[in-house]
Design a protein around this motif. Structure first.
Motif: not given
Length: 603
Positions: A251-275
């Motif tokens: 994986f490119r990062s620990a975050r990608e690995a963690a979110l991949s386990a639940n099939h969640i795009p990293e954009t969901v995380y980034d959208n949350l923080v930005a919003t």
């Protein structure tokens, strides 16, 4: 006299969970332990058989599921027995043994995924259409999606065997935090010595006496500050584990690995923080209102939890709380209410604090067991909402386990906070609808705003911190207590803005947050809250059609990807809209509170 905390033996049976529904005694657990170890050994005989055909693969997967189901019952019993008294040496040993068995089970089943992935795609496409693999079709499709991140058999086995060692820092944090850490007593509101514990910390921060709040804050933060280097070492090792396992799995990062386990795009995380970053002025506006209503020139961190309407009677005994909760959840239908009422009377819940009991609250259990709830019930509004929250988890588990086979009987972490927070939202609406008293309504509105502040704003702050410290390790930096405290202090300045005077002790708050050991978990509190806000509005606005969609969501388990399950229920989390909608709910509540309080808005 200092108030004495009861021992486990002094608790009334009716207020404790009935773990005998899992194993009638410790000896029965021991016998099951030996049987699971034997079945784990037996998995080795299936090695090399999965490529022989659909029937052989189906048989191996079924044997794995039987093994894992029985193991999870062992694990549930052991960790809950320990959590009811973390100083009990016998259950400490039982918990350690089951963790050792977990490593064995993982190692003995490590061959399965590599053998599945070794089957040619065309062959697998034909096999999954056969009846013997019908149950596992979705499961196999998800395994194939993870193919770039699955190792060969030897490395999978080695990782499985190392699991117990890699979990060491998190386990040590838990033992230090729950069993060994002691806080100095303070002078309470009555002028007498008052014990400070994890479960009493928040009630003390809600005291109308500012000196009590300040003393409790200093008691807890002072102790964590004394051990900040130890906590930094533990957290640093946990983060290194996350980074190591992500890298070894490509994986490119620990975050990608963690979110991949639940099939969640990293954009969901980034959208949350930005919003949330865009909506921080709403938090600052609420904090300004808090300062005005409390009549304070300066707002400190220990002033953030005290109710703004302090003389409203909100003492809620546990028996009364159960009735209020069932009334509030009536919109979810008679079936939901009947099941929950039965569970609450059948000792699903371990209710009160006792000496050595794990702090906080959670829902646990395993496939085929009741969905148990650990509480440290304090008889106040916060405890009522905690009960609603954990009951949401437990009912989600109940519906999933009843409706799905074992392989899909759990639910993704990403949706884990949706049902719990939906319950809280329905409880909010119920309580507000039942009162015409202005001061009581102000008190409840304050509770809604505080829930949002802690669940959305604060958890997003945590998510930013968690992502930042993982990036530091990925860039080769060490996580010292100084670096962690500096990062955490800067984020608190951004989030709380000019309205709060930050005490130096806030810089070490990271050391007492257990979720930082969970690997990119906390963001899901905020996304879950947002989804729950939308779903609860649909339930109250549409009625039966929305309830049917919602109960189907609870029953889906892992038979659908979490993003798809929520979309089917009526919420799309791949856009910022749900988080923005949640912020609008916060703003509407804030407007109502400002109007009721007669406080003129500045700016």
């Amino acid at each position: 006299m200092e108030e004495r905390i009861r021992t486990r033996q002094e608790m009334e049976e009716k207020d404790t969970w009935r773990l005998e529904d899992i194993f009638e005694c410790d000896q029965a657990w021991e016998e099951a332990f030996q049987e699971v170890a034997r079945k784990s050994d037996g998995m080795k005989a299936l090695k090399g058989t999965l490529g022989k055909g659909a029937k052989a693969m189906g048989a191996a997967l079924e044997a794995r599921d039987i093994l894992l189901e029985e193991f999870e019952r062992l694990h549930a019993y052991a960790h809950m027995r320990l959590d009811q008294d973390t100083a009990n040496g016998f259950y400490q040993g039982m918990d350690q043994r089951v963790k050792g068995l977990q490593s064995k089970v993982m190692a003995d089943t490590a061959f399965l995924i590599p053998e599945i992935l070794a089957v040619p795609e065309g062959t697998m496409a034909a096999w999954v259409e056969e009846e013997s693999l019908a149950t596992y079709r979705q499961h196999l499709e998800e395994i194939l999606e993870e193919k770039p991140h699955v190792l060969d058999e030897a490395r999978e086995s080695l990782l499985a065997q190392a699991a117990e060692v890699l979990q060491g820092s998190g386990q040590t944090f838990g033992m230090l935090n729950n069993a060994d850490l002691k806080f100095p007593p303070i002078t309470g509101e009555d002028g007498q010595p008052t014990p400070v514990t994890h479960s009493r910390f928040l009630p003390l921060l809600q005291s109308g006496n500012r000196e009590v709040r300040k003393a409790a804050y200093a008691s807890v933060c002072g102790v964590y500050g004394q051990f900040r280097n130890t906590f930094a070492s533990l957290l640093g090792n946990t983060v290194k584990k996350h980074v190591f396992t992500a890298r070894i799995r490509n994986f490119r990062s620990a975050r990608e690995a963690a979110l991949s386990a639940n099939h969640i795009p990293e954009t969901v995380y980034d959208n949350l923080v930005a919003t949330i970053r865009r909506n921080l002025p709403l938090l600052h506006r609420y904090l300004r209102l808090r300062k005005q209503m409390l009549g304070l020139d300066t707002l400190h961190m220990y002033d953030l939890h005290v109710p703004l309407v302090g003389d409203v009677e909100m003492e809620i005994p546990y028996g009364e709380a159960k009735g209020i909760l069932l009334d509030a959840l009536a919109p979810l239908g008679r079936d939901y209410n009947r099941i929950l009422a039965q569970g609450l009377s059948d000792r699903w819940v371990d209710v009160y604090e006792n000496r050595g009991k794990r702090s906080g609250a959670y829902s646990s259990g395993a496939y085929g067991t009741p969905p148990y709830i650990l509480m440290n019930y304090e008889g106040n509004l916060n405890s009522l909402f905690t009960l609603a929250h954990e009951a949401g988890h437990s009912m989600h588990s109940w519906y999933s386990r009843r409706s799905q086979p074992y392989v899909y009987g759990d639910y993704s972490i990403f949706v884990a906070e949706v049902a719990s927070t939906c319950n809280e939202s329905l409880l909010n609406r119920h309580l507000l609808s039942k009162t015409q008293d202005q001061r009581t309504k102000l008190h409840l509105l304050n509770h809604v705003l505080e829930g949002f502040r802690n669940t959305v704003f604060r958890q997003t702050l945590f998510a930013e911190f968690e992502h930042a410290i993982h990036k530091k390790v990925e860039e080769g930096e060490g996580l010292t207590a100084e670096l962690l405290s500096s990062l955490y202090l800067d984020l608190n300045r951004d989030y709380y803005g000019p309205e709060v005077e930050l005490d130096d002790s806030i810089a070490v708050e990271w050391s007492r947050i257990p979720h930082f050991h969970y690997n990119h978990y906390v963001y899901q509190y905020a996304t879950g809250y947002s989804a729950a806000a939308a779903l609860s509005r649909q339930i109250l606005g549409e009625g039966r059609p929305a309830v049917i969609r919602y109960l189907d969501f609870l029953a889906a388990g892992r038979s659908l990807k979490p993003i798809d399950a929520l979309r089917k229920a009526g919420v799309d989390m791949e856009t910022p809209e749900a988080v923005e909608a949640a912020c609008r709910v916060f703003e509407e509540t804030l407007l109502e509170m400002e109007a009721l309080a007669g406080v003129r808005r500045e700016g």
